[in-house]
Design a protein around this motif. Sequence first.
Motif, mmCIF file in Angstrom:
data_model
loop_
_atom_site.group_PDB
_atom_site.id
_atom_site.type_symbol
_atom_site.label_atom_id
_atom_site.label_comp_id
_atom_site.label_asym_id
_atom_site.label_seq_id
_atom_site.Cartn_x
_atom_site.Cartn_y
_atom_site.Cartn_z
ATOM 1 N N ALA A 95 0.916 -1.445 0.193
ATOM 2 C CA ALA A 95 0.067 -0.111 0.071
ATOM 3 C C ALA A 95 1.110 1.590 0.537
ATOM 4 N N ARG A 96 1.453 1.174 0.949
ATOM 5 C CA ARG A 96 3.156 2.406 0.687
ATOM 6 C C ARG A 96 3.158 2.470 -0.348
ATOM 7 N N ARG A 97 3.744 1.652 -0.777
ATOM 8 C CA ARG A 97 4.662 1.826 -2.220
ATOM 9 C C ARG A 97 3.688 2.263 -2.816
ATOM 10 N N PHE A 98 2.697 2.023 -3.447
ATOM 11 C CA PHE A 98 1.423 2.380 -4.465
ATOM 12 C C PHE A 98 0.741 3.538 -4.252
ATOM 13 N N LEU A 99 0.712 3.895 -2.783
ATOM 14 C CA LEU A 99 0.556 5.473 -2.036
ATOM 15 C C LEU A 99 1.377 6.158 -3.103
ATOM 16 N N TRP A 100 3.060 6.168 -2.636
ATOM 17 C CA TRP A 100 4.087 7.202 -3.200
ATOM 18 C C TRP A 100 4.317 6.742 -4.911
ATOM 19 N N ALA A 101 3.824 5.695 -5.208
ATOM 20 C CA ALA A 101 3.606 5.886 -6.919
ATOM 21 C C ALA A 101 2.737 7.036 -7.578
ATOM 22 N N THR A 102 1.525 7.103 -6.538
ATOM 23 C CA THR A 102 0.560 7.447 -6.869
ATOM 24 C C THR A 102 1.062 9.323 -7.070
ATOM 25 N N VAL A 103 1.602 9.747 -5.581
ATOM 26 C CA VAL A 103 2.096 10.798 -5.738
ATOM 27 C C VAL A 103 3.192 11.125 -6.746
ATOM 28 N N GLY A 104 3.773 10.205 -7.227
ATOM 29 C CA GLY A 104 5.264 10.490 -8.104
ATOM 30 C C GLY A 104 4.521 11.188 -9.269
ATOM 31 N N LEU A 105 2.850 9.854 -9.081
ATOM 32 C CA LEU A 105 2.688 10.229 -10.967
ATOM 33 C C LEU A 105 2.035 11.502 -11.015
ATOM 34 N N GLY A 106 1.275 11.942 -9.426
ATOM 35 C CA GLY A 106 0.636 13.288 -10.100
ATOM 36 C C GLY A 106 1.921 13.828 -9.974
ATOM 37 N N LEU A 107 2.559 14.402 -8.903
ATOM 38 C CA LEU A 107 3.410 15.320 -9.417
ATOM 39 C C LEU A 107 4.345 15.089 -11.164
ATOM 40 N N LEU A 108 4.372 14.160 -11.285
ATOM 41 C CA LEU A 108 4.780 14.673 -13.243
ATOM 42 C C LEU A 108 3.262 14.697 -13.843
ATOM 43 N N PHE A 109 2.166 14.799 -13.532
ATOM 44 C CA PHE A 109 1.142 15.201 -14.576
ATOM 45 C C PHE A 109 1.147 16.759 -14.195
ATOM 46 N N LEU A 110 1.117 17.459 -12.848
ATOM 47 C CA LEU A 110 1.647 18.591 -12.590
ATOM 48 C C LEU A 110 2.956 19.735 -13.660
ATOM 49 N N CYS A 111 4.135 18.891 -13.045
ATOM 50 C CA CYS A 111 5.253 18.892 -13.832
ATOM 51 C C CYS A 111 5.149 19.431 -15.665
ATOM 52 N N ASN A 112 4.521 18.094 -16.538
ATOM 53 C CA ASN A 112 4.140 17.986 -17.632
ATOM 54 C C ASN A 112 3.194 19.475 -18.035
ATOM 55 N N LYS A 113 2.133 19.887 -16.961
ATOM 56 C CA LYS A 113 1.548 20.625 -16.588
ATOM 57 C C LYS A 113 1.648 22.131 -16.858
ATOM 58 N N ALA A 114 2.301 21.973 -16.194
ATOM 59 C CA ALA A 114 3.672 23.605 -15.941
ATOM 60 C C ALA A 114 4.419 23.960 -16.775
ATOM 61 N N TRP A 115 4.978 22.811 -17.937
ATOM 62 C CA TRP A 115 5.858 23.071 -18.261
ATOM 63 C C TRP A 115 4.811 23.536 -20.072
ATOM 64 N N GLU A 116 3.820 22.808 -19.739
ATOM 65 C CA GLU A 116 2.833 23.490 -21.112
ATOM 66 C C GLU A 116 2.021 24.921 -20.660
ATOM 67 N N TYR A 117 2.002 24.946 -19.911
ATOM 68 C CA TYR A 117 2.040 26.266 -19.518
ATOM 69 C C TYR A 117 2.821 27.651 -19.903
ATOM 70 N N SER A 118 4.331 26.820 -19.718
ATOM 71 C CA SER A 118 4.963 27.539 -19.584
ATOM 72 C C SER A 118 5.263 28.098 -21.291
ATOM 73 N N GLY A 119 5.266 27.415 -22.240
ATOM 74 C CA GLY A 119 5.351 27.242 -23.706
ATOM 75 C C GLY A 119 3.928 28.537 -23.828
ATOM 76 N N GLU A 120 3.267 27.729 -23.975
ATOM 77 C CA GLU A 120 1.868 29.235 -23.828
ATOM 78 C C GLU A 120 2.016 30.162 -24.142
ATOM 79 N N ILE A 121 1.932 30.424 -22.727
ATOM 80 C CA ILE A 121 2.211 31.892 -21.842
ATOM 81 C C ILE A 121 3.978 32.886 -22.601
ATOM 82 N N ALA A 122 4.911 31.578 -23.447
ATOM 83 C CA ALA A 122 6.013 32.072 -23.964
ATOM 84 C C ALA A 122 5.167 32.130 -25.072
ATOM 85 N N HIS A 123 4.284 31.765 -25.752
ATOM 86 C CA HIS A 123 3.620 32.560 -26.807
ATOM 87 C C HIS A 123 2.482 33.132 -27.053
#
Lengths: 198, 121
Positions: A95-123
């Motif tokens: 359970a702990r392993r899967f919970l940490w994996a979920t946290v990591g994937l959630g952070l990855l989602f937000l990082c991708n989103k931030a990167w996408e936002y930065s590109g759009e704002i730069a344009h």
Amino acid sequence: MSVTTVERSPSHAPTLAGLPLGRAGMWWFLSSEIMVFGGLLGSYVLARLAHGGWQEEMTHLNARIAALNTLVLVTSSLTLVQAHAAADRRDQQAARRFLWATVGLGLLFLCNKAWEYSGEIAHGFTPATSTFWSFYYTMTGLHGLHVAAGIVVTLALAIAAGGPRWPRVRHRVEYAGLYWHFVDVVWIAIFTLVYLIQ
Amino acid sequence: VSEHPDPAGGHSATAEPGARHAGAGPRTYLVVATFLVAITVMEVWVFYIPALARVLVPILLLLSACKFALVAMFYMHLRFDHAWFSYLFVAPLLIATGLAVALLWVFHVFGTTGLPPGGGG
């Protein structure tokens, strides 16, 4: 004065009209969330059809990053539902392993989103650019805030899964899971309506 | 495998009666995830095929609805849970969809005013 907390036995678990209280409360909350996102997505569809489709603006969206984020979120739903299953069978380490994996994937989602936002704002595409971009940032931003909230809850559970409090809090994995899967289905709708249907 | 004994006797991690979700398990979740990934890949694939441009919208809506239903039924356990939770999920969805359709109708998006002649101020 000391307070002792023990797990409730099934026969003494609180219910609401025969329904498990915790789950009923979470579903009640999710119902209100459906109205929030349903209203937002409905308004988007209405405004889009009324304005002729916004095809030009939509060509500036990055469907590949959004597709990658969809896969990330779908995978995070899998890890969280596996955490729920592990908690159900009292496998604390899994359970702990899967919970940490979920946290990591959630952070990855937000990082991708931030990167996408930065590109759009730069344009030069900001919420003030047009009605479409205003809708885009509102919907994806609100969804991102929900992802962030889900990460905080899952992180708290992941930390708890490493300690002695786990037997008292592990039933909350199910509630966190319901919320996280709801955030997943909202993204499924956003991905199709905003990124793919042009 | 680490297990903590339950202070109040054994029961499901959900700590509630009828909490176990018979029929769904790790293997089922993995199969559902495989379908979700496959559908996502299919969505992106049809998105880049010009020949499907005319039928793209219904295809994408159908695929999206399939993913939505898979997550709701298996990951949110609606398929195995009490029917009231399904009602709590579907009722606001219908209200939101009905509201959107009503607004589309009122704002002439379907090509009809939806209002009596001279109506609507």
